[in-house]
Design a protein around this motif. Structure first.
Motif, short mmCIF file in Angstrom:
data_model
loop_
_atom_site.label_atom_id
_atom_site.label_comp_id
_atom_site.label_asym_id
_atom_site.label_seq_id
_atom_site.Cartn_x
_atom_site.Cartn_y
_atom_site.Cartn_z
N ASP A 125 0.81 -1.22 0.00
CA ASP A 125 0.00 0.00 0.00
C ASP A 125 0.85 1.27 0.00
O ASP A 125 0.30 2.38 0.05
N GLU A 126 2.14 1.13 -0.04
CA GLU A 126 3.05 2.29 0.02
C GLU A 126 3.37 2.81 -1.38
O GLU A 126 3.49 2.04 -2.34
N GLY A 127 3.55 4.11 -1.47
CA GLY A 127 4.15 4.68 -2.67
C GLY A 127 5.65 4.46 -2.64
O GLY A 127 6.24 4.18 -1.60
N ARG A 128 6.29 4.59 -3.78
CA ARG A 128 7.74 4.34 -3.85
C ARG A 128 8.53 5.27 -2.94
O ARG A 128 9.56 4.89 -2.39
N SER A 129 8.04 6.49 -2.76
CA SER A 129 8.79 7.45 -1.94
C SER A 129 8.75 7.10 -0.46
O SER A 129 9.56 7.61 0.31
N VAL A 130 7.81 6.24 -0.07
CA VAL A 130 7.72 5.83 1.33
C VAL A 130 7.82 4.31 1.46
O VAL A 130 7.20 3.71 2.33
N ALA A 131 8.62 3.69 0.60
CA ALA A 131 8.81 2.24 0.67
C ALA A 131 9.37 1.86 2.04
O ALA A 131 10.38 2.40 2.49
N GLY A 132 8.69 0.95 2.72
CA GLY A 132 9.10 0.55 4.07
C GLY A 132 8.38 1.30 5.17
O GLY A 132 8.64 1.07 6.36
N ALA A 133 7.42 2.18 4.81
CA ALA A 133 6.75 3.01 5.82
C ALA A 133 5.92 2.17 6.79
O ALA A 133 5.89 2.44 8.00
#
Length: 426
Positions: A37-45
């Motif tokens: 469910d994450e965008g690439r800019s917040v991968a691992g959020a």
């Protein structure tokens, strides 16, 4: 009935299983949010946030949270997957109220303080380094990337060094506020508990979040077909062993033939009598560790084989593995293999549910993934209904698909790989 369900205002669901023979209680808050469910800019959020919420709430510090659970000999923890996050506590049944209080406090009111973000950022980066030092963990992430490419389930749950290093407190706080809503949550409790008591505790501790007007988010169906073909990914690394993951895509968990796939997986590499274990380890002594596994997501999945061996034995391991898969695709498994695999699945299912923590996991995951409770008796019946013809039809369908693979070890180029791997798209 041992399992009961209540839907509260705001879409929050409470599912309990009464187990009178134990003196414990396992409490889990399941959130329908994961790394996909994450965008690439917040991968691992999702995983970063899971760490962060334990650091502080408005009424407790991290030390006070730890002391509260240690004082009753309990366990408080969490885990993040590609499709959900679970925060859980395991305590004596007499400490149920404390467990609900602690888990709700962390999930709903974790503060995401700026100074804690910096501390936990270093912890997550250490966790990534630890993952990179473990060949099987690294290979698992690389293999799913090879299988699913740009599809969100192909990304590592833990994120990357770059994304974790650059993630801000504002991004994590926003992820928490937007995603952690009651309609995406299931509170699952198993043990020596009373359903009505649990519902009363949940109402007390979720209080202001239980606003009317929202229904539970339906079970995840996924975003459609995975695009492109599986690929080969090579990680060249000086190591004592060469590690291989090889597999094919499979349908997701809503597939009507998923039980036949489970039987096929067990017969291929699920136990000591499985064909791959017998052929690679017992008959030839080529590897210590060899097994197969099934990953299932809402809209996709993978049937895969893992083996780790000395570099000089790698070519033969690949040859034997691909020969076994080709043989099963052509001729299927035998009636004896089917019988043993079904018995293994039945026994493993029942024996794996002997404690309250396992029961909590089962009812929470079932509610989140399917929107209903699937009893053990129903699951056992589904396994019993699988026929040899069902299993072999699945084998013919899946094992004729394009393979994907990941290789980690002292292998320098694609051209130095065994021929069956060279034919996989790069």
């Amino acid at each position: 009935m041992a399992v009961r369900r209540t839907a509260l205002p705001g879409g929050l669901r409470v599912v309990t299983e009464h187990i009178p023979s134990v003196r414990s209680a396992a409490v889990g808050v399941w959130v329908n949010v994961g790394s996909r469910d994450e965008g690439r800019s917040v991968a691992g959020a999702a995983h970063f946030l899971e760490h962060l919420l334990f650091k502080a709430t408005p009424t407790r510090t991290a030390v006070e949270i730890a002391q509260a659970v240690d004082a009753v000999g309990g366990e408080l923890n969490a885990f993040t997957s590609r499709e959900h996050t679970c925060y859980y506590a395991h305590v004596l049944d007499s400490d149920l109220e404390l467990a609900v209080d602690l888990v709700a406090d962390v999930v709903l009111r974790g503060r995401c303080l700026a100074e804690d973000v910096e501390i936990e950022r270093d912890v997550v980066l250490e966790e990534i380094a630890m993952r990179d030092d473990d060949p099987e963990d690294t290979l698992g992430d690389v293999f799913l990337s090879a299988m699913f490419g740009e599809h969100p389930v192909g990304r590592p749950v833990i994120g990357t060094v770059e994304s974790i290093s650059e993630m801000t407190r504002a991004q994590l706080h926003s992820f928490h506020v937007r995603r952690y809503t009651p309609d995406r949550m299931v509170v699952a409790v198993a043990g020596n508990v009373d359903h009505d008591d649990v519902v009363a505790l949940v109402r007390e501790h979720f209080g202001p979040r239980l606003m009317r007007g929202r229904s539970p988010v339906p079970p995840r169906k996924g975003t459609g077909r995975v695009q492109g073909r599986p690929s080969l990914q090579l990680i060249s690394r000086d190591a004592e062993q060469t590690h291989l993951s090889l597999g094919v895509r499979a349908p997701g968990r809503h597939w009507e033939q998923r039980w036949a796939l489970s039987v096929l997986n067990s017969a291929l590499g699920g136990g000591l009598s499985s064909r791959l274990f017998q052929q690679i380890r017992e008959t030839r002594g080529l590897a210590y560790s060899v097994y197969s596994t099934v990953d299932t997501f809402a809209d996709s999945g993978a049937l895969s084989i893992y083996a780790g061996c000395l570099p000089e034995r790698f070519d033969e391991v690949v040859r034997v593995t691909t020969d076994v898969l080709a043989e099963v695709a052509r001729d299927g498994i035998t009636a004896d293999e089917c019988r043993i695999a079904k018995g293994s699945l039945r026994g493993g299912l029942v024996l794996g549910l002997e404690d309250s923590g396992s029961r909590m996991n089962r009812i929470g995951r079932s509610e989140l993934n399917y929107g209903e409770y699937r009893s053990i008796s129903d699951t056992l019946a589904r396994i019993d209904e699988v026929t040899l013809e069902d299993v072999n039809a699945v084998a013919r369908t899946l094992l004729s698909r394009p393979f994907g693979a990941a290789v980690l070890g002292p292998v320098r180029t694609r051209r130095s790989l065994p021929r069956p791997l060279q034919t996989i798209a790069g």
